[in-house]
Design an enzyme around this catalytic site. Structure first.
Site, PDB file in Angstrom:
ATOM      1  N   GLU A 111       0.877  -0.945   0.160  1.00  0.00           N
ATOM      2  CA  GLU A 111      -0.377  -0.157  -0.165  1.00  0.00           C
ATOM      3  C   GLU A 111       0.483   1.707   0.130  1.00  0.00           C
ATOM      4  OE1 GLU A 111      -4.235  -0.895   2.006  1.00  0.00           O
ATOM      5  OE2 GLU A 111      -2.825  -1.163   3.358  1.00  0.00           O
ATOM      6  N   LYS A 121     -12.009   3.387   1.543  1.00  0.00           N
ATOM      7  CA  LYS A 121     -10.857   2.417   0.845  1.00  0.00           C
ATOM      8  C   LYS A 121     -11.666   1.009   0.540  1.00  0.00           C
ATOM      9  CE  LYS A 121      -6.736   0.621   2.647  1.00  0.00           C
ATOM     10  NZ  LYS A 121      -5.490   0.762   4.029  1.00  0.00           N
ATOM     11  N   TYR A 170     -16.008  25.921  -1.932  1.00  0.00           N
ATOM     12  CA  TYR A 170     -15.644  24.690  -2.411  1.00  0.00           C
ATOM     13  C   TYR A 170     -14.912  23.974  -2.990  1.00  0.00           C
ATOM     14  CZ  TYR A 170     -19.561  24.869  -6.043  1.00  0.00           C
ATOM     15  OH  TYR A 170     -20.902  24.942  -7.318  1.00  0.00           O
ATOM     16  N   GLU A 215      -8.210   6.731   9.427  1.00  0.00           N
ATOM     17  CA  GLU A 215      -7.832   7.052  10.803  1.00  0.00           C
ATOM     18  C   GLU A 215      -7.480   8.680  11.104  1.00  0.00           C
ATOM     19  OE1 GLU A 215      -7.707   4.245  11.021  1.00  0.00           O
ATOM     20  OE2 GLU A 215      -8.911   3.334  12.363  1.00  0.00           O
TER      21      GLU A 215
END
Length: 127
Positions: A25, A103, A57, A77
């Site tokens: 990863e 994910k 935005y 997190e």
């Protein structure tokens, strides 16, 4: 925690980054999807129709993308928390933000749409 009725929603922001605890990863990266909800008063811009009375935005999306892609975190997190903190620091009009990091390519042996973390932070959390 402040609860605002007004919100700006950024949904499905697709970003390629190198977050995860596994070596592949960190080396190969993967696509993540962010949903970001900004809580702020929108009565004034609703009446004035002026961008200067609200939060762009587009600018918030660029901020989130920069934080998310220019760093490498083991945990989503931590990535979500970094994005939330960066948004709150960069845009004082935003009183609360919810960040969901999805994910879809998580290295889990199961059939799923995505694994996700969702956090909510307020301006008071920065103090």
């Amino acid at each position: 925690m402040v609860k605002w009725m007004d919100k700006i929603i950024i949904k499905g922001l697709r970003l390629f980054a190198y977050h995860g605890v596994r070596a592949h990863e960190k080396q190969n990266g993967q696509t993540f999807i962010l949903d970001i909800t900004l809580f702020l008063p929108l009565k004034t811009p609703g009446q004035t129709d002026a961008l200067t009375d609200t939060v762009s935005y587009s600018a918030v999306s660029r901020t989130a993308a920069a934080i998310f892609t220019e760093n490498r975190f083991d945990l989503i997190e931590r990535a979500a928390d970094a994005v939330a903190g960066g948004i709150l620091h960069g845009y004082p009009a935003i009183r609360q933000v919810t960040v969901c990091v999805k994910k879809p390519e998580a290295p889990v042996q199961a059939d799923f749409d995505y694994m996700a973390v969702e956090i909510t932070r307020s301006a008071e959390d920065l103090a």
